[in-house]
Design a protein around this motif. Structure first.
Motif, short mmCIF file in Angstrom:
data_model
loop_
_atom_site.label_atom_id
_atom_site.label_comp_id
_atom_site.label_asym_id
_atom_site.label_seq_id
_atom_site.Cartn_x
_atom_site.Cartn_y
_atom_site.Cartn_z
N LYS A 1 5.58 18.37 -2.28
CA LYS A 1 4.62 17.62 -1.46
C LYS A 1 3.63 16.84 -2.33
CE LYS A 1 2.84 21.23 0.67
NZ LYS A 1 3.44 22.38 -0.03
N THR A 2 3.03 17.52 -3.30
CA THR A 2 2.01 16.87 -4.13
C THR A 2 2.64 15.78 -4.99
OG1 THR A 2 0.62 18.83 -4.11
CG2 THR A 2 0.26 17.28 -5.90
N THR A 3 3.85 16.01 -5.50
CA THR A 3 4.52 14.99 -6.31
C THR A 3 4.78 13.74 -5.47
OG1 THR A 3 5.57 16.72 -7.62
CG2 THR A 3 6.54 14.53 -7.77
N THR A 4 5.18 13.95 -4.21
CA THR A 4 5.39 12.81 -3.31
C THR A 4 4.09 12.02 -3.14
OG1 THR A 4 7.08 14.03 -2.11
CG2 THR A 4 6.06 12.19 -0.95
N MET A 5 3.00 12.75 -2.92
CA MET A 5 1.72 12.07 -2.72
C MET A 5 1.29 11.31 -3.97
SD MET A 5 -0.40 14.71 -0.38
CE MET A 5 -0.20 14.52 1.40
N LYS A 6 1.53 11.90 -5.13
CA LYS A 6 1.13 11.22 -6.37
C LYS A 6 1.93 9.93 -6.57
CE LYS A 6 -0.93 14.97 -8.96
NZ LYS A 6 -0.82 15.91 -10.09
N MET A 7 3.19 9.91 -6.12
CA MET A 7 3.95 8.66 -6.21
C MET A 7 3.39 7.62 -5.25
SD MET A 7 7.92 9.66 -6.92
CE MET A 7 8.12 11.05 -5.81
N LEU A 8 3.00 8.07 -4.06
CA LEU A 8 2.42 7.12 -3.09
C LEU A 8 1.09 6.56 -3.58
CD1 LEU A 8 3.17 9.00 0.25
CD2 LEU A 8 4.31 6.97 -0.63
N LEU A 9 0.38 7.38 -4.36
CA LEU A 9 -0.92 6.94 -4.87
C LEU A 9 -0.79 6.09 -6.13
CD1 LEU A 9 -2.67 10.35 -4.37
CD2 LEU A 9 -3.48 8.21 -3.37
N GLY A 10 0.43 5.99 -6.66
CA GLY A 10 0.63 5.23 -7.89
C GLY A 10 0.26 6.01 -9.14
N LEU A 11 0.08 7.33 -9.00
CA LEU A 11 -0.28 8.15 -10.15
C LEU A 11 0.97 8.61 -10.90
CD1 LEU A 11 -3.04 10.30 -8.42
CD2 LEU A 11 -3.36 8.33 -9.92
N LEU A 12 2.11 8.58 -10.25
CA LEU A 12 3.40 8.89 -10.87
C LEU A 12 4.38 7.80 -10.46
CD1 LEU A 12 4.17 12.68 -10.16
CD2 LEU A 12 3.92 11.63 -12.41
N SER A 13 5.23 7.40 -11.42
CA SER A 13 6.25 6.40 -11.07
C SER A 13 7.48 7.11 -10.54
CB SER A 13 6.66 5.60 -12.31
OG SER A 13 5.52 4.97 -12.84
N PRO A 14 8.10 6.56 -9.49
CA PRO A 14 9.36 7.17 -9.03
C PRO A 14 10.44 7.00 -10.09
CG PRO A 14 8.50 5.56 -7.43
CD PRO A 14 7.71 5.40 -8.68
N THR A 15 11.32 8.01 -10.20
CA THR A 15 12.49 7.88 -11.07
C THR A 15 13.52 6.99 -10.37
OG1 THR A 15 12.06 10.17 -11.72
CG2 THR A 15 14.15 9.22 -12.43
N ALA A 16 13.57 7.09 -9.06
CA ALA A 16 14.43 6.21 -8.25
C ALA A 16 13.77 6.03 -6.89
CB ALA A 16 15.82 6.84 -8.09
N GLY A 17 14.22 5.02 -6.16
CA GLY A 17 13.64 4.74 -4.86
C GLY A 17 12.32 4.02 -5.01
N GLU A 18 11.66 3.81 -3.88
CA GLU A 18 10.40 3.07 -3.93
C GLU A 18 9.50 3.44 -2.77
OE1 GLU A 18 11.91 -0.93 -3.70
OE2 GLU A 18 11.69 -0.93 -1.52
N ALA A 19 8.22 3.16 -2.96
CA ALA A 19 7.26 3.36 -1.88
C ALA A 19 6.47 2.08 -1.74
CB ALA A 19 6.34 4.53 -2.21
N ASP B 1 2.03 -2.68 -7.25
CA ASP B 1 1.42 -4.01 -7.12
C ASP B 1 0.23 -4.01 -6.14
OD1 ASP B 1 3.44 -4.97 -8.79
OD2 ASP B 1 4.78 -5.33 -7.07
N LEU B 2 -0.13 -2.82 -5.70
CA LEU B 2 -1.07 -2.73 -4.58
C LEU B 2 -2.52 -2.68 -5.04
CD1 LEU B 2 -0.61 -2.14 -1.46
CD2 LEU B 2 -1.06 0.24 -2.03
N ASP B 3 -3.40 -3.27 -4.24
CA ASP B 3 -4.84 -3.05 -4.44
C ASP B 3 -5.13 -1.65 -3.90
OD1 ASP B 3 -7.56 -2.82 -4.25
OD2 ASP B 3 -7.88 -4.87 -3.53
#
Lengths: 280, 267
Positions: free
Chosen positions: A42-60, A69-71
């Motif tokens: 759960k937390t890893t998912t949230m960190k990817m959504l926040l831009g704190l972790l880059s996805p290894t594959a896929g995108e948000a 690219d988000l503000d």
């Protein structure tokens, strides 16, 4: 009004797949729950959504824009650790965050926190600290809110109050993603994504998730050997003080196994039993 | 009651952590203490096992009392079997009896296939099950488990509960603390705590019946004291008078504890 969209979101740490091909959407005004145990991803998912972790594959994306690219000001975040300064007062915490975003500090009175505005955060109960963290995360009126276990460790009344605030925020049009390991909080969400070992095991409204999943309730005397036999046949056998519950086997199988000492009855599964059924 | 707390108060640096708490513990019965962080659950567990002193009230426990702290107490550098053997050695169990008891516990917890795995290689659920197995190894009369299920996946939680209930059926008194209100229904009795106060106590049926007034559900908020529950609102009517635009509903344990907290707030 914003939408969160995750498509095939995946994150690996070495050989370990922390999040595996996760796809979901949170629309404006929606509260979507990420449910799962500690370590489910759960937390890893949230960190990817926040831009704190880059996805290894896929995108948000948020409103079609890739997270990288988000503000980031469109997002508000309450981490598990709350991210408050314990030595500052409630008002000072709020004013500091508002200044960082370049917005005026909102009213603490309107948030029902006027009475504690001058108290140091470290002196407050956990339930109050969580409410303060929520107000701080919303101070710049983000269109997307990400809340990592916002009710963890809070008593029933404090949890109810926090959920009220979450729903009130959703009613303003914010898209809210909230994680929890309390299964009973599923009923507070418009939709849920159930996670186990990094993967989605079920998704939808609570009614859709439970759907036609049935459990078998067993009363009467059931020898240990019968319980072991039900386990061997692939059932999950749960004991509570009211008797046994069997998930994953049909009524005839269970009734045949527990006779003559026990009586089996088919009953609607609880949400937790449905989760067990999907995870097994 | 056989053992437990009678009007116990415990303070730290003048701040009360438990305020006049009474809790009975009896052989073969599971008592649940439920509350949020800071409610006093851990202090209560530690007081019962003698790790904290009561400044007022009486504490009683059997000589054979075992305690599993929140951290499970598993040694990360020992295997599952070595953890159990080490504890058996600490209790000076007869080696043959210890071997037989460890075999029983490995089977009851489904940890047999993981017997050679190091403590640090276990999942959270396996670690907690091992912790409880270590605590019951010496066959104590009273077992105290501090938040054994926090953060576990539903399967691990339910497996652990099955093991706990099975252990109570052997005649043991068991106290389990939890922050999950739904788990309170798995015990014979429940004690709900908030900042060291008792909000509600008794059997689940007693607690459900103890709520004064009546409970109503509605599509929207009716009073400032209404609270959100699922996709509707709950409102408590302390004197039982009907509320316009709301229908009466049967309270569950979460409702009753919430009402008790509201009543406490209003004092």
């Amino acid at each position: 009004m914003s939408t969160i969209q995750a498509d095939g979101l995946t994150r690996r740490f070495g050989d370990m797949v922390a999040v595996d091909s996760l796809t979901f959407r949170v629309g404006p005004g929606e509260v979507v729950g990420l449910l799962g145990a500690n370590g489910a991803g759960k937390t890893t998912t949230m960190k990817m959504l926040l831009g704190l972790l880059s996805p290894t594959a896929g995108e948000a994306r948020i409103d079609g824009t890739l997270i990288r690219d988000l503000d980031r000001r469109v997002m508000g975040y309450v981490p598990q650790g709350l991210g408050l300064y314990r030595d500052l007062t409630v008002r000072e915490n709020l004013e500091f965050a508002a200044a960082a975003f370049g917005v005026p500090a909102p009213s603490l009175e309107a948030a029902g926190l006027g009475a504690v505005s001058g108290r140091r955060v470290g002196e407050l109960s956990l339930g109050l600290r969580r409410r303060v963290a929520f107000v701080v995360a919303r101070c710049h009126e983000p269109a997307v809110l990400i809340l990592d276990e916002p009710t963890s460790g809070v008593g029933p009344l404090g949890r109810a109050r926090l959920w009220e605030t979450i729903h009130e925020t959703a009613e303003t049009g914010a898209a809210i993603l909230v994680s929890t390991h309390y299964m009973d909080e599923a009923e507070e969400c418009d939709r849920v994504v159930l996670m186990a070992d990094g993967r989605e095991v079920a998704a939808g409204t609570v009614d859709e998730v439970v759907g036609n999943v049935r459990s078998v309730a067993v009363s009467g005397s059931v020898p240990d050997a019968v319980v072991e036999e039900l386990h061997r046949r692939g059932g999950t056998v749960l004991l509570d003080n009211h008797g046994w519950r069997v998930v994953g086997l049909d009524l005839a199988t269970v009734a045949g196994a527990v006779a003559p000492g026990g009586t089996a009855t088919e009953v609607p599964a609880t949400f937790e039993e449905a989760f067990v059924s999907f995870s097994s | 009651m056989t053992w437990g707390l009678q009007e116990v108060t415990v303070s730290f640096a003048g701040q009360p952590a438990l305020r006049g708490v009474t809790l009975g513990l009896d052989p073969g019965r599971i008592s649940i203490v439920v509350g949020g962080d800071g409610a006093g659950k851990t202090t209560l567990c530690r007081t019962i096992v003698g790790l904290e002193s009561a400044e007022a009230g009486d504490v009683s426990r059997p000589a054979r009392t075992c305690f599993q702290p929140e951290t499970s107490g598993v040694w990360s550098d020992l295997t599952v079997e070595e953890n159990l053997e080490f504890v058996a050695g600490g209790y000076h169990l007869d080696p043959a009896h210890a071997r037989s008891r460890i075999g029983e516990l490995l089977e009851a917890t489904n940890l047999g296939p993981a017997r050679d795995r190091l403590g640090r290689q276990l999942s959270g659920g396996m670690r907690q099950k091992l912790g409880v197995a270590m605590a019951v190894l010496s066959e104590p009369d009273l077992l105290v488990l501090d938040e054994p299920t926090t953060g576990l996946d539903p399967i691990s939680r339910l497996e652990l509960w099955s093991f706990i209930v099975g252990s109570a059926r052997e005649g043991r008194a068991i106290l389990v603390s939890t922050s999950y209100i739904d788990e309170a229904q798995r015990g014979d009795s429940v004690l709900a705590l908030d900042e060291g106060h008792v909000l509600a106590s008794g059997t689940v049926a007693d607690v459900l019946a103890s709520m004064p007034g009546r409970l109503f559900t509605s599509a929207g908020r009716i009073t400032p004291g209404s609270w959100h529950r699922g996709h509707s609102w709950r409102t408590w009517s302390p004197d039982g008078s009907p509320l316009a635009g709301a229908t009466e509903t049967t309270p569950d344990l979460a409702d009753v504890v919430t009402v008790a907290a509201l009543a406490e707030e209003g004092r």
